[in-house]
Structure formats: C-alpha cells, structure tokens
Motif scaffolding. Structure first.
Motif, PDB file in Angstrom:
ATOM      1  N   ILE A  11       0.868  -1.186   0.000  1.00 56.66           N
ATOM      2  CA  ILE A  11       0.000   0.000   0.000  1.00 56.66           C
ATOM      3  C   ILE A  11       0.897   1.225   0.000  1.00 56.66           C
ATOM      4  N   GLY A  12       0.877   1.951  -1.108  1.00 56.56           N
ATOM      5  CA  GLY A  12       1.743   3.112  -1.284  1.00 56.56           C
ATOM      6  C   GLY A  12       2.784   2.848  -2.352  1.00 56.56           C
ATOM      7  N   GLY A  13       2.769   3.682  -3.389  1.00 53.18           N
ATOM      8  CA  GLY A  13       3.701   3.499  -4.514  1.00 53.18           C
ATOM      9  C   GLY A  13       4.697   4.638  -4.619  1.00 53.18           C
ATOM     10  N   GLY A  14       5.200   5.084  -3.481  1.00 50.70           N
ATOM     11  CA  GLY A  14       6.317   6.039  -3.481  1.00 50.70           C
ATOM     12  C   GLY A  14       7.631   5.266  -3.494  1.00 50.70           C
ATOM     13  N   LEU A  34      -0.811  -0.754  -4.592  1.00 48.86           N
ATOM     14  CA  LEU A  34      -1.996   0.104  -4.652  1.00 48.86           C
ATOM     15  C   LEU A  34      -1.571   1.498  -4.224  1.00 48.86           C
ATOM     16  N   ASP A  35      -1.779   2.476  -5.105  1.00 52.44           N
ATOM     17  CA  ASP A  35      -1.315   3.831  -4.790  1.00 52.44           C
ATOM     18  C   ASP A  35      -2.402   4.832  -5.138  1.00 52.44           C
ATOM     19  N   GLN A  36      -2.641   5.779  -4.241  1.00 47.77           N
ATOM     20  CA  GLN A  36      -3.728   6.716  -4.510  1.00 47.77           C
ATOM     21  C   GLN A  36      -3.285   7.922  -5.327  1.00 47.77           C
ATOM     22  N   GLY A  37      -2.010   7.935  -5.752  1.00 49.79           N
ATOM     23  CA  GLY A  37      -1.650   8.856  -6.821  1.00 49.79           C
ATOM     24  C   GLY A  37      -0.807  10.062  -6.460  1.00 49.79           C
ATOM     25  N   SER A  38      -0.597  10.350  -5.196  1.00 49.35           N
ATOM     26  CA  SER A  38       0.248  11.487  -4.859  1.00 49.35           C
ATOM     27  C   SER A  38       0.875  11.262  -3.495  1.00 49.35           C
ATOM     28  N   GLY A  39       2.059  11.768  -3.307  1.00 49.04           N
ATOM     29  CA  GLY A  39       2.746  11.612  -2.026  1.00 49.04           C
ATOM     30  C   GLY A  39       3.880  12.610  -1.977  1.00 49.04           C
ATOM     31  N   ARG A  40       4.794  12.432  -1.063  1.00 51.66           N
ATOM     32  CA  ARG A  40       5.895  13.393  -0.956  1.00 51.66           C
ATOM     33  C   ARG A  40       6.765  13.407  -2.212  1.00 51.66           C
ATOM     34  N   ILE A 112       3.128  -1.812   4.316  1.00 58.45           N
ATOM     35  CA  ILE A 112       2.524  -0.478   4.430  1.00 58.45           C
ATOM     36  C   ILE A 112       3.612   0.549   4.133  1.00 58.45           C
ATOM     37  N   ALA A 113       3.399   1.317   3.063  1.00 58.96           N
ATOM     38  CA  ALA A 113       4.392   2.333   2.650  1.00 58.96           C
ATOM     39  C   ALA A 113       3.636   3.611   2.270  1.00 58.96           C
ATOM     40  N   THR A 114       2.803   4.055   3.208  1.00 58.40           N
ATOM     41  CA  THR A 114       1.813   5.097   2.900  1.00 58.40           C
ATOM     42  C   THR A 114       2.294   6.520   3.156  1.00 58.40           C
ATOM     43  N   GLY A 115       3.518   6.698   3.651  1.00 55.39           N
ATOM     44  CA  GLY A 115       4.061   8.053   3.800  1.00 55.39           C
ATOM     45  C   GLY A 115       3.353   8.882   4.852  1.00 55.39           C
ATOM     46  N   ARG A 117       1.283  12.973   5.769  1.00 51.68           N
ATOM     47  CA  ARG A 117       0.617  14.193   5.283  1.00 51.68           C
ATOM     48  C   ARG A 117       1.310  15.371   5.965  1.00 51.68           C
ATOM     49  N   ASP A 118       1.955  16.238   5.174  1.00 48.80           N
ATOM     50  CA  ASP A 118       2.607  17.411   5.774  1.00 48.80           C
ATOM     51  C   ASP A 118       1.567  18.458   6.123  1.00 48.80           C
ATOM     52  N   HIS A 119       1.806  19.199   7.206  1.00 42.26           N
ATOM     53  CA  HIS A 119       0.913  20.295   7.590  1.00 42.26           C
ATOM     54  C   HIS A 119       1.414  21.599   6.976  1.00 42.26           C
ATOM     55  N   SER A 133      10.597  26.337  -4.233  1.00 43.29           N
ATOM     56  CA  SER A 133      11.078  27.381  -3.316  1.00 43.29           C
ATOM     57  C   SER A 133      10.445  27.233  -1.938  1.00 43.29           C
ATOM     58  N   LEU A 134       9.632  26.213  -1.759  1.00 45.94           N
ATOM     59  CA  LEU A 134       9.053  25.885  -0.444  1.00 45.94           C
ATOM     60  C   LEU A 134       9.506  24.480  -0.061  1.00 45.94           C
ATOM     61  N   PHE A 135      10.181  24.398   1.073  1.00 45.20           N
ATOM     62  CA  PHE A 135      10.764  23.121   1.501  1.00 45.20           C
ATOM     63  C   PHE A 135      10.442  22.878   2.969  1.00 45.20           C
ATOM     64  N   PRO A 238       1.729  10.929  10.128  1.00 45.27           N
ATOM     65  CA  PRO A 238       1.923   9.693   9.354  1.00 45.27           C
ATOM     66  C   PRO A 238       0.587   9.085   8.915  1.00 45.27           C
ATOM     67  N   ASN A 239       0.587   8.526   7.717  1.00 43.34           N
ATOM     68  CA  ASN A 239      -0.626   7.846   7.218  1.00 43.34           C
ATOM     69  C   ASN A 239      -0.641   6.418   7.756  1.00 43.34           C
ATOM     70  N   SER A 240      -0.827   6.301   9.058  1.00 43.12           N
ATOM     71  CA  SER A 240      -0.717   4.981   9.697  1.00 43.12           C
ATOM     72  C   SER A 240      -2.068   4.435  10.163  1.00 43.12           C
ATOM     73  N   HIS A 281      13.945  10.939   7.356  1.00 47.29           N
ATOM     74  CA  HIS A 281      13.003  10.563   6.298  1.00 47.29           C
ATOM     75  C   HIS A 281      13.527  11.096   4.970  1.00 47.29           C
ATOM     76  N   GLN A 282      14.052  10.187   4.174  1.00 41.22           N
ATOM     77  CA  GLN A 282      14.713  10.520   2.915  1.00 41.22           C
ATOM     78  C   GLN A 282      14.358   9.458   1.881  1.00 41.22           C
ATOM     79  N   ILE A 283      14.585   9.759   0.608  1.00 37.88           N
ATOM     80  CA  ILE A 283      14.322   8.772  -0.438  1.00 37.88           C
ATOM     81  C   ILE A 283      15.241   7.562  -0.266  1.00 37.88           C
ATOM     82  N   THR A 285      16.491   6.359   2.446  1.00 39.14           N
ATOM     83  CA  THR A 285      16.095   5.499   3.570  1.00 39.14           C
ATOM     84  C   THR A 285      14.770   4.797   3.257  1.00 39.14           C
ATOM     85  N   ALA A 286      13.889   5.485   2.514  1.00 38.86           N
ATOM     86  CA  ALA A 286      12.626   4.842   2.117  1.00 38.86           C
ATOM     87  C   ALA A 286      12.926   3.635   1.217  1.00 38.86           C
ATOM     88  N   ALA A 287      13.852   3.826   0.267  1.00 37.20           N
ATOM     89  CA  ALA A 287      14.215   2.727  -0.637  1.00 37.20           C
ATOM     90  C   ALA A 287      14.858   1.585   0.152  1.00 37.20           C
TER      91      ALA A 287
END
Ligand code: FAD
Length: 308
Positions: A11-14, A34-40, A112-115, A117-119, A133-135, A238-240, A281-283, A285-287
């Motif tokens: 679950i999660g295709g990042g 299964l991926d809902q189409g958007s993530g970090r 579970i790889a659902t990433g 939600r940033d505030h 320009s926004l990080f 977290p999307n947990s 939390h980095q690409i 480390t996610a990989a």
C-alpha cells in the motif's frame, strides 16, 4: 479479469513501496502496488542527494523510473486508494483482505508504505511552490538556501534549532511563528537572539510569487516579509491509520514501529518509508526500508524447509 490474489499487496507506490515491489518481483512473488496517486515524491523537487545523479533528478521522474523497473519484473500497480484491511485466519494460513472502492484483494503479506501528510497551515497556495522554493527538510534542501532570503515558518524549539542550522547557508533568515502566541522556550529564544535571527509572532495568510518562485510571505494585516525560500516546519501526520486498524504498534506521534528488518508487531505485516519511526526521512532510507521489508516478507513466505 485481473487476479485479485497476491503474495504481497503493497500500500503506497512512493520510493518505499516501489523499492519493495522491485525486490519482491525479482523473488518471483506476485505483487500488487496500490497507490492513490500522490505523495511526498509528487512535487517540483529536484533531488540532489540521491546517489547516482550528479545533475540531480526530479522526484517525479525518479518515481516513474522506479515504477517502470517494478513493472518490468512483473509487479502490478493500480491507482486505487485503500480504505480498509482485514486479517483473516483460514485453516493454517493468515490472509489479508485489502479493500478499495473498486475491488477487494487478498494477500499473504502486506507492506505499508503510505508516507505522511505534511501540515501547511496558513499556506493555501503552497502547491505552486512546493519543491521549488518551499521546503521542509534541511538535509534535502539546505544547500538551496545559500545566500538567499529565507523565512522559516514554525513555532517550537525544533524549528528554532533548524533555523539556527540554516545559518550555515544564509545570514538572511527570519523565523515566523504562524501564530499569535510564541511557543519557543526561553533557552531557544536566547539562542535565536544571540545569532540575530528575528522572530515574528504573527499568523501567515499566504505566499506571494509566480512560476514556482516565492517572493514574499504575507502576514495578517497584509505585512509582507521578502523571501526567496520558505521552510515549513509545521510538522506532519503519518498515514498509519490502516496499520493501526490492524493492531500495528505505533509511537506517540503514530509513526509505525518496526524491527530492523521492517517487521511490525503483527505477523506478515511490514512497514517502510516515511510512515515508520525513523529520524531521517529521505528517499534513500525509504528505498532501503522498502528493500528490507521485501526481504523479510519473502523470507517469511518460504516453506519451513527453505529457511535457516
Ligand atoms: C518538498 C519536498 C522535498 C524533498 N526533498 C528530498 C530530497 O531532496 N531528498 C530526499 O531524499 N528526500 C526528499 N524529500 C522526502 C522524500 O520525498 C520522502 O522521504 C519520500 O518520498 C518517502 O517515500 P515514501 O514512499 O515513504 O512516501 P511517499 O513518497 O509520500 O509515498 C507514499 C505513497 O503512499 C500512497 N498512499 C497513502 N495512503 C494510501 C492509501 N490509503 N491507499 C493507497 N495509497 C496510499 C500515496 O498516494 C503516496 O504515493 C522531500 C519531500 C518533500 C515534500
């Protein structure tokens, strides 16, 4: 008709989910992502710290390459949002039922790889600027602030600490609380003061700029603070929820707890990427976590005679 029964449903295709899929498909396991189409991964960000790309790589392009790689080895990917997971015990075997609006799938193992939600409270136009320009992460994007006008938005000691660390890149730095109350401790206020970092205790109502480039942070009453880069330090969730519904243990901020091999406390359920409790939390480390989760799931699916 597509099969609905898999060795593993991810679950999660990042980056985390795709890395897991590549490993599992190469173990000749049947895999559905299964991926809902958007993530970090889905921003204008050019990633400069993932090794192997000296000119950097757009995170959307990196994700597309990862998807192609997973599909090349036989993983399937569906753009669907998972609404529920159920665990069932059938004779000697555990099975999971994974439900989306379109379909119910079954799986022997779940990753579970659902990433997260940033505030972005108070930054209604943030999508235009995000990744350009926004990080939010100094490890990812600190170097992009070199000698630039930077506004750091946030209101706690961790944000004050990041602001002070950004001084390694720029002296033109302002901290905006995005609140009418200051929530930074006296110790960190003193430190900000010592290094001449102005603190503005006001609410943010928007960002000004064009073509992905921020020009100013707009405060209540219309006051503008010039900015070339904005750092958002307002946290993430977290999307947990799906994991928790299965009884998966989480920390006090609801990040999933795992072993070093990405097993959760629930047998045959693994977690990887930003949704897990990890300092960085980095690409990369996610990989890494995705690959570990896949190896653990693959091992757990071997027959007893195939295990050490
Ligand atoms: C602006 C920005 C800049 C960044 N810069 C860098 C950088 O320079 N270097 C770096 O290493 N990292 C960077 N990162 C961090 C990096 O993007 C993340 O660490 C990485 O994407 C995490 O991968 P992930 O697979 O865990 O999560 P994500 O990439 O967030 O993917 C999670 C996926 O899960 C899916 N999902 C969630 N819930 C469900 C559900 N119920 N059903 C189906 N699918 C679901 C989402 O749609 C999403 O596609 C940056 C992040 C941002 C936002």
């Amino acid at each position: 008709m597509m099969t609905t029964s898999f060795d593993t449903v991810i679950i999660g295709g990042g980056p985390a989910g795709l890395s897991a899929a590549i490993y599992l498909a190469r173990f000749r396991r049947s895999v559905l992502i299964l991926d809902q189409g958007s993530g970090r991964w889905d921003t204008a960000e050019v990633n400069e710290n993932y090794f192997g790309f000296p000119e950097g790589i757009h995170t959307r392009q990196l994700r597309e390459l990862g998807l192609q790689q997973a599909q090349k080895f036989g993983a399937l990917c569906q753009e669907e949002s998972v609404s529920m997971i159920r665990r069932e015990h059938l004779q000697d075997e555990t099975q999971f039922r994974v439900q989306t609006a379109a379909q119910t799938y079954s799986a022997r193992t779940i990753i579970i790889a659902t990433g997260v939600r940033d505030h972005y409270f108070g930054l209604p136009e943030h999508q235009d600027f995000l990744g350009a320009s926004l990080f939010w992460c100094i490890t990812c994007d600190g170097p992009k602030t070199t000698d630039k006008k930077v506004v750091m938005i946030g209101n706690n000691d961790e944000v004050a600490c990041t602001a002070l660390q950004l001084l390694r890149y720029t002296k033109e730095l302002t901290l905006v609380t995005n609140s009418t109350e200051l929530n930074i401790s006296a110790k960190w206020q003193e430190r900000l003061n010592k290094f001449n970092v102005p603190v503005v205790v006001k609410t943010v109502i928007g960002l000004e700029g064009a073509n992905h480039h921020v020009r100013a942070v707009v405060l209540e009453e219309g006051q503008e603070i010039p900015a070339e880069v904005v750092f958002n330090g307002q946290g993430a969730q977290p999307n947990s929820e799906l994991a928790m519904s299965l009884g998966v243990a989480v920390d006090e901020k609801q990040y999933i707890l795992t072993s070093d091999e990405q097993r959760t406390n629930i047998p045959f359920v693994y977690a990887a990427g930003d949704v897990t409790r990890l300092f960085s939390h980095q690409i990369v480390t996610a990989a890494h976590e995705g690959s570990m989760a896949a190896q653990a799931a693959n091992y757990d699916m071997y027959l007893p005679e195939q295990r050490l």
